[in-house]
Scaffold this motif. Structure first.
Motif, PDB file in Angstrom:
ATOM      1  N   THR A   1     -15.963  23.193 -30.414  1.00 48.67           N
ATOM      2  CA  THR A   1     -16.148  22.645 -29.180  1.00 48.67           C
ATOM      3  C   THR A   1     -16.636  23.086 -27.928  1.00 48.67           C
ATOM      4  O   THR A   1     -17.442  22.865 -27.280  1.00 48.67           O
ATOM      5  CB  THR A   1     -14.739  22.039 -28.614  1.00 48.67           C
ATOM      6  OG1 THR A   1     -14.035  21.509 -29.810  1.00 48.67           O
ATOM      7  CG2 THR A   1     -14.997  21.151 -27.391  1.00 48.67           C
TER       8      THR A   1
ATOM      9  N   GLU B   1     -20.943  11.107 -27.492  1.00 48.30           N
ATOM     10  CA  GLU B   1     -20.050  11.733 -28.636  1.00 48.30           C
ATOM     11  C   GLU B   1     -19.271  11.063 -29.458  1.00 48.30           C
ATOM     12  O   GLU B   1     -17.923   9.970 -29.456  1.00 48.30           O
ATOM     13  CB  GLU B   1     -18.829  12.668 -27.806  1.00 48.30           C
ATOM     14  CG  GLU B   1     -18.535  14.123 -28.543  1.00 48.30           C
ATOM     15  CD  GLU B   1     -17.267  14.417 -27.510  1.00 48.30           C
ATOM     16  OE1 GLU B   1     -16.993  15.838 -28.543  1.00 48.30           O
ATOM     17  OE2 GLU B   1     -17.337  14.223 -26.632  1.00 48.30           O
TER      18      GLU B   1
ATOM     19  N   GLY C   1     -16.308  10.750 -31.916  1.00 53.99           N
ATOM     20  CA  GLY C   1     -14.825  11.558 -32.598  1.00 53.99           C
ATOM     21  C   GLY C   1     -15.608  12.193 -31.081  1.00 53.99           C
ATOM     22  O   GLY C   1     -15.208  14.007 -31.484  1.00 53.99           O
TER      23      GLY C   1
ATOM     24  N   ASP D   1     -13.636   7.010 -30.428  1.00 53.69           N
ATOM     25  CA  ASP D   1     -13.150   8.006 -31.489  1.00 53.69           C
ATOM     26  C   ASP D   1     -11.970   6.845 -31.802  1.00 53.69           C
ATOM     27  O   ASP D   1     -11.833   5.741 -31.224  1.00 53.69           O
ATOM     28  CB  ASP D   1     -11.738   9.245 -30.562  1.00 53.69           C
ATOM     29  CG  ASP D   1     -11.740   9.939 -30.862  1.00 53.69           C
ATOM     30  OD1 ASP D   1     -12.033  11.486 -31.116  1.00 53.69           O
ATOM     31  OD2 ASP D   1     -10.965   9.860 -32.264  1.00 53.69           O
TER      32      ASP D   1
ATOM     33  N   ASP E   1     -13.570   3.065 -34.841  1.00 50.28           N
ATOM     34  CA  ASP E   1     -13.973   3.589 -35.995  1.00 50.28           C
ATOM     35  C   ASP E   1     -15.157   3.685 -36.429  1.00 50.28           C
ATOM     36  O   ASP E   1     -16.027   2.868 -36.376  1.00 50.28           O
ATOM     37  CB  ASP E   1     -13.667   2.983 -37.205  1.00 50.28           C
ATOM     38  CG  ASP E   1     -13.423   3.818 -38.675  1.00 50.28           C
ATOM     39  OD1 ASP E   1     -13.970   4.668 -38.875  1.00 50.28           O
ATOM     40  OD2 ASP E   1     -13.306   2.853 -39.652  1.00 50.28           O
ATOM     41  N   LEU E   2     -15.681   5.195 -35.892  1.00 51.41           N
ATOM     42  CA  LEU E   2     -17.328   5.326 -36.590  1.00 51.41           C
ATOM     43  C   LEU E   2     -18.367   4.654 -35.715  1.00 51.41           C
ATOM     44  O   LEU E   2     -17.963   4.576 -34.558  1.00 51.41           O
ATOM     45  CB  LEU E   2     -17.593   5.523 -37.711  1.00 51.41           C
ATOM     46  CG  LEU E   2     -17.274   6.521 -38.606  1.00 51.41           C
ATOM     47  CD1 LEU E   2     -17.475   6.482 -39.699  1.00 51.41           C
ATOM     48  CD2 LEU E   2     -18.146   8.483 -38.605  1.00 51.41           C
TER      49      LEU E   2
ATOM     50  N   ASN F   1     -19.035  16.490 -34.166  1.00 50.04           N
ATOM     51  CA  ASN F   1     -17.674  18.027 -34.485  1.00 50.04           C
ATOM     52  C   ASN F   1     -17.096  17.244 -35.069  1.00 50.04           C
ATOM     53  O   ASN F   1     -15.437  16.852 -34.612  1.00 50.04           O
ATOM     54  CB  ASN F   1     -17.362  18.506 -33.074  1.00 50.04           C
ATOM     55  CG  ASN F   1     -16.384  19.597 -33.725  1.00 50.04           C
ATOM     56  OD1 ASN F   1     -16.494  20.037 -34.615  1.00 50.04           O
ATOM     57  ND2 ASN F   1     -15.589  20.129 -32.857  1.00 50.04           N
TER      58      ASN F   1
HETATM   59  C1  LIG Z   1     -12.975  18.233 -34.876  1.00 51.12           C
HETATM   60  S1  LIG Z   1     -12.506  16.906 -33.789  1.00 51.12           S
HETATM   61  C2  LIG Z   1     -13.453  17.024 -32.090  1.00 51.12           C
HETATM   62  C3  LIG Z   1     -13.140  16.245 -31.459  1.00 51.12           C
HETATM   63  C4  LIG Z   1     -14.248  16.921 -29.710  1.00 51.12           C
HETATM   64  N1  LIG Z   1     -15.446  16.397 -30.665  1.00 51.12           N
HETATM   65  C5  LIG Z   1     -14.478  17.842 -29.237  1.00 51.12           C
HETATM   66  O1  LIG Z   1     -15.592  19.106 -29.954  1.00 51.12           O
HETATM   67  O2  LIG Z   1     -13.710  18.193 -28.938  1.00 51.12           O
HETATM   68  C6  LIG Z   1     -13.246  15.250 -34.927  1.00 51.12           C
HETATM   69  C7  LIG Z   1     -12.300  14.398 -33.552  1.00 51.12           C
HETATM   70  O3  LIG Z   1     -12.728  13.005 -34.435  1.00 51.12           O
HETATM   71  C8  LIG Z   1     -12.147  12.041 -34.644  1.00 51.12           C
HETATM   72  N2  LIG Z   1     -12.327  10.828 -35.502  1.00 51.12           N
HETATM   73  C9  LIG Z   1     -12.127  11.139 -37.302  1.00 51.12           C
HETATM   74  N3  LIG Z   1     -12.673   9.253 -37.688  1.00 51.12           N
HETATM   75  C10 LIG Z   1     -13.255   9.167 -37.117  1.00 51.12           C
HETATM   76  C11 LIG Z   1     -13.904   7.889 -37.531  1.00 51.12           C
HETATM   77  N4  LIG Z   1     -13.657   8.090 -38.267  1.00 51.12           N
HETATM   78  N5  LIG Z   1     -14.361   7.214 -36.120  1.00 51.12           N
HETATM   79  C12 LIG Z   1     -13.823   8.045 -35.202  1.00 51.12           C
HETATM   80  N6  LIG Z   1     -13.830   9.428 -33.983  1.00 51.12           N
HETATM   81  C13 LIG Z   1     -13.224  10.062 -35.595  1.00 51.12           C
HETATM   82  C14 LIG Z   1     -11.019  12.923 -34.651  1.00 51.12           C
HETATM   83  O4  LIG Z   1      -9.974  11.500 -33.979  1.00 51.12           O
HETATM   84  C15 LIG Z   1     -11.035  13.901 -33.222  1.00 51.12           C
HETATM   85  O5  LIG Z   1     -10.895  13.302 -32.064  1.00 51.12           O
END
Ligand SMILES: C[S@@+](CC[C@H](N)C(=O)[O-])C[C@H]1O[C@@H](n2cnc3c(N)ncnc32)[C@H](O)[C@@H]1O
Length: 221
Positions: A49, A68, A70, A91, A117-118, A133
């Motif tokens: 991050t 951003e 997720g 997210d 979801d995506l 990320n």
């Molecule tokens: C590694 S974390 C990164 C969080 C933030 N972007 C950061 O850099 O601090 C990955 C994030 O992707 C989200 N995530 C995972 N699968 C996802 C999906 N199918 N759709 C949306 N978000 C998703 C998780 O809930 C999580 O918050």
């Protein structure tokens, strides 16, 4: 050698991390503060991050459309919005989404926060930037908290991501990954959908190499 050291350090670090992460914790960057519960990806120990935050810092984001995907705590989204970007933060974790809505109000930084979801619930529009990320450990997530780390046994997160990315209109898609993940597998999944990775930044922190890639549609000859 590095793998051996990691094997010894990892269980100790995991215990320290789990103990630390039980409580609601604050994280601050450039005067912006977010409060992070144990259900949400913690930017404190993980370095990805912070690398992304530092990478976007010099950019002129005025009026740039910025997604951003997720967003977790949403610190990157809030920071980009504070620099003038029109930000959508999405997210799949509802706890993260609700916390970010509060943080947006508390910091007086407007961000469009979307539970998705995506790309499924994200309004079709052109984005100047999509920042990702991703979770990258190949294991099935058991709950939303684990979705921050695990991408599915067969890298389903990436399979779906590259499939959906094909339908998006975007100028810059940037993704952070580390040498700790199966880079070649992820690159191949991208290539299957016609995307190539171009290295924008390599940064070693605590002996771990981190990479920011630009994910680009392969040119058709
Ligand atoms: C590694 S974390 C990164 C969080 C933030 N972007 C950061 O850099 O601090 C990955 C994030 O992707 C989200 N995530 C995972 N699968 C996802 C999906 N199918 N759709 C949306 N978000 C998703 C998780 O809930 C999580 O918050």
């Amino acid at each position: 050698m590095l793998k051996k050291v990691k094997k010894i350090i990892f269980p100790i670090a995991k215990l320290a991390f789990n103990t630390f992460h039980l409580k609601q914790r604050k994280y601050t960057y450039s005067g912006i503060e977010v409060s992070i519960s144990s259900e949400v990806f913690p930017p404190h120990f993980t370095i990805s991050t912070k690398i992304l935050l530092d990478f976007i810092k010099p950019l002129n984001l005025t009026n740039q459309s910025f997604l951003e995907l997720g967003c977790g705590s949403g610190i990157i989204s809030l920071f980009a919005a504070s620099k003038g970007a029109q930000v959508t933060a999405s997210d799949i974790n509802l706890i993260a989404i609700e916390a970010l809505k509060k943080a947006s109000i508390k910091n007086k930084i407007p961000v469009d926060v979307v539970y998705s979801d995506l790309f499924k619930n994200i309004n079709k529009q052109h984005f100047d930037y999509i920042i990702i990320n991703p979770p990258y450990y190949p294991k099935q997530p058991k709950n939303d908290k684990e979705r921050a780390w695990f991408c599915g046994e067969n890298f389903e997160y990436f399979q779906n991501l590259f499939e959906e990315l094909e339908t998006q209109s975007v100028t810059n898609t940037w993704m952070i990954l580390s040498e700790d993940c199966k880079l070649n597998t992820i690159k191949q999944l991208a290539l299957n959908k016609g995307f190539l990775f171009e290295l924008l930044l390599e940064k070693t922190v605590y002996k771990e190499k981190n990479y920011i890639f630009s994910v680009q549609k392969k040119a058709i000859n």
